[in-house]
Design a protein around this motif. Structure first.
Motif, mmCIF file in Angstrom:
data_model
loop_
_atom_site.group_PDB
_atom_site.id
_atom_site.type_symbol
_atom_site.label_atom_id
_atom_site.label_comp_id
_atom_site.label_asym_id
_atom_site.label_seq_id
_atom_site.Cartn_x
_atom_site.Cartn_y
_atom_site.Cartn_z
ATOM 1 N N LEU A 40 42.762 54.240 37.202
ATOM 2 C CA LEU A 40 43.001 52.851 37.586
ATOM 3 C C LEU A 40 42.263 52.483 38.854
ATOM 4 N N GLN A 41 42.047 53.468 39.728
ATOM 5 C CA GLN A 41 41.408 53.167 41.005
ATOM 6 C C GLN A 41 39.943 52.789 40.852
ATOM 7 N N ASP A 42 39.373 53.011 39.670
ATOM 8 C CA ASP A 42 38.026 52.494 39.406
ATOM 9 C C ASP A 42 38.031 50.976 39.472
ATOM 10 N N GLY A 43 39.114 50.382 38.937
ATOM 11 C CA GLY A 43 39.421 48.991 39.205
ATOM 12 C C GLY A 43 38.802 47.939 38.314
ATOM 13 N N LYS A 44 37.698 48.216 37.621
ATOM 14 C CA LYS A 44 37.002 47.162 36.891
ATOM 15 C C LYS A 44 37.868 46.562 35.795
ATOM 16 N N ASP A 45 38.435 47.395 34.939
ATOM 17 C CA ASP A 45 39.260 46.890 33.839
ATOM 18 C C ASP A 45 40.502 46.186 34.360
ATOM 19 N N LEU A 46 41.124 46.763 35.382
ATOM 20 C CA LEU A 46 42.335 46.172 35.947
ATOM 21 C C LEU A 46 42.029 44.809 36.554
ATOM 22 N N ASN A 47 40.959 44.697 37.314
ATOM 23 C CA ASN A 47 40.589 43.421 37.913
ATOM 24 C C ASN A 47 40.297 42.372 36.855
ATOM 25 N N GLU A 48 39.617 42.783 35.795
ATOM 26 C CA GLU A 48 39.294 41.839 34.726
ATOM 27 C C GLU A 48 40.558 41.322 34.055
ATOM 28 N N GLU A 49 41.535 42.197 33.864
ATOM 29 C CA GLU A 49 42.791 41.781 33.243
ATOM 30 C C GLU A 49 43.576 40.841 34.149
ATOM 31 N N ILE A 50 43.517 41.076 35.450
ATOM 32 C CA ILE A 50 44.189 40.174 36.387
ATOM 33 C C ILE A 50 43.533 38.796 36.349
ATOM 34 N N LEU A 51 42.215 38.769 36.278
ATOM 35 C CA LEU A 51 41.510 37.489 36.211
ATOM 36 C C LEU A 51 41.809 36.757 34.909
ATOM 37 N N GLU A 52 41.885 37.484 33.802
ATOM 38 C CA GLU A 52 42.048 36.884 32.487
ATOM 39 C C GLU A 52 43.513 36.681 32.095
ATOM 40 N N GLY A 53 44.388 37.577 32.588
ATOM 41 C CA GLY A 53 45.770 37.596 32.117
ATOM 42 C C GLY A 53 46.602 36.422 32.608
ATOM 43 N N ASP A 54 47.674 36.160 31.886
ATOM 44 C CA ASP A 54 48.581 35.058 32.236
ATOM 45 C C ASP A 54 49.644 35.561 33.216
ATOM 46 N N VAL A 55 49.175 36.086 34.347
ATOM 47 C CA VAL A 55 50.055 36.595 35.396
ATOM 48 C C VAL A 55 50.105 35.561 36.521
ATOM 49 N N PRO A 56 51.278 35.040 36.853
ATOM 50 C CA PRO A 56 51.356 34.086 37.970
ATOM 51 C C PRO A 56 50.894 34.737 39.277
ATOM 52 N N VAL A 57 49.934 34.105 39.912
ATOM 53 C CA VAL A 57 49.370 34.598 41.171
ATOM 54 C C VAL A 57 49.196 33.404 42.106
ATOM 55 N N THR A 58 49.538 33.607 43.371
ATOM 56 C CA THR A 58 49.307 32.577 44.381
ATOM 57 C C THR A 58 48.354 33.099 45.438
ATOM 58 N N VAL A 59 47.343 32.294 45.744
ATOM 59 C CA VAL A 59 46.463 32.568 46.873
ATOM 60 C C VAL A 59 46.819 31.551 47.956
ATOM 61 N N ARG A 60 47.321 32.045 49.071
ATOM 62 C CA ARG A 60 47.686 31.168 50.193
ATOM 63 C C ARG A 60 46.568 31.186 51.228
ATOM 64 N N LEU A 61 46.034 30.011 51.517
ATOM 65 C CA LEU A 61 44.996 29.860 52.529
ATOM 66 C C LEU A 61 45.619 29.293 53.795
ATOM 67 N N GLN A 62 45.311 29.880 54.927
ATOM 68 C CA GLN A 62 45.768 29.340 56.206
ATOM 69 C C GLN A 62 44.546 29.083 57.091
ATOM 70 N N ILE A 63 44.380 27.820 57.491
ATOM 71 C CA ILE A 63 43.207 27.403 58.237
ATOM 72 C C ILE A 63 43.225 28.028 59.637
ATOM 73 N N VAL A 64 42.093 28.630 60.017
ATOM 74 C CA VAL A 64 41.981 29.211 61.357
ATOM 75 C C VAL A 64 40.876 28.544 62.179
ATOM 76 N N TYR A 65 40.028 27.752 61.535
ATOM 77 C CA TYR A 65 38.965 27.035 62.249
ATOM 78 C C TYR A 65 39.482 25.648 62.617
ATOM 79 N N SER A 66 39.565 25.376 63.885
ATOM 80 C CA SER A 66 40.265 24.168 64.367
ATOM 81 C C SER A 66 39.538 22.869 64.041
#
Length: 290
Positions: free
Chosen positions: A144-170
């Motif tokens: 699994l640590q090779d990561g390619k297949d796992l990453n592809e499944e995360i990108l393609e799969g119907d898994v709820p994911v949140t990316v939270r952005l916090q602004i640091v440049y004023s």
């Protein structure tokens, strides 16, 4: 879940020294890990041994045994993490846990890099195991640590994911955010869907209207929800939602794809996903030799 990486090492203490027993115990642990790794397995150490292992491994004056990755799975929520002064909670909502944090930097005229925003990636561990466990749950950690297949499944799969952005440049404006997403998300839409996705891109970027202010510390959440719905909020206010698998994949590819904004963050997220898929329950430690 906390992830530590350090070299296990040993000295040659006198037989009567207080550290002799600890060194022998840790040696035995390394031997057990090596044996399990040789057959593609993971070693699980009971919670009662967790503290002593950490103390012994961090003690000075020891020679290298092997580099190891140590993950502690506790019932208590882990501490928040920070990046470039931005702090990210360990848990988002009721159940989404922080997988890793990264930094989006931008080159200015090729002369200097500025920190634009920090980001944290979140997912529910149960959702990850439910969607991906059938395919990856029985694979060895080393594969699994090779990561390619796992990453592809995360990108393609119907898994709820949140990316939270916090602004640091004023001095960042909402118009700059809109332009930046046109460039970055637009390139991913073309990468995965080919030309002809301008309307989809405009629907996404038009959510970032001039009326919204994003001072330093402002938070933007990009959430892929069930059914490939991308929901966008700014400081807790929903500004739009779009149902599109292509758009969801394009957004996530910026952070965990082949060419992410922050490679170290991607690797941290990948390691956390591997440990989620191999988690045996609370209060245990998975040790994986590199």
């Amino acid at each position: 879940m906390v992830s530590l990486r350090f070299p296990f090492s040993f000295s040659q203490p006198s037989p009567k020294s207080a550290s002799h027993f600890a060194a022998r115990s840790l040696t035995a642990a390394c031997v057990a890990v090596a044996a399990a790794t040789a057959v593609g397995g993971a070693v699980v150490v009971s919670a009662t041994a967790k503290e002593s292992i950490l103390q012994n491994a961090l003690a000075p004056g020891r020679n290298n045994c092997a580099w190891a990755s140590l993950s502690l799975a506790d019932s208590e929520a882990p501490a928040s993490q920070s990046k470039a002064g931005a702090s990210f909670p360990a848990v988002l909502g009721d159940s989404k846990r922080l997988l890793g944090v990264g930094l989006r930097r931008k080159s200015v005229f090729g002369l200097k890099n500025i920190d634009v925003y920090a980001y944290g990636v979140y997912a529910d561990e149960n959702d990850v195991r439910k969607v991906l466990g059938g395919k990856f749950g029985n694979q060895s950690i080393s594969s699994l640590q090779d990561g390619k297949d796992l990453n592809e499944e995360i990108l393609e799969g119907d898994v709820p994911v949140t990316v939270r952005l916090q602004i640091v440049y004023s001095r960042l404006s909402i118009g700059s955010v809109r332009s930046a997403f046109k460039e970055s998300v637009g390139s991913r839409l073309q990468k995965f869907g080919g030309p002809g996705n301008k309307e989809l891109l405009d629907r996404f970027t038009s959510q970032f209207k001039d009326e919204y202010k994003i001072p330093k510390g402002a938070v933007i959440d990009l959430s892929r929800e069930k059914g490939y719905v991308l929901r966008t909020t700014i400081d807790g206010t929903e500004v739009g939602s779009i149902q599109s698998k292509l758009l969801c994949k394009s957004i996530l590819d910026l952070y965990i794809g082949e060419d992410p904004f922050d490679q170290q963050a991607k690797e941290e997220i990948q390691l956390k996903l591997v440990n989620i898929l191999h988690k045996r329950g609370g209060g245990q430690v998975s040790v994986v030799l590199k």
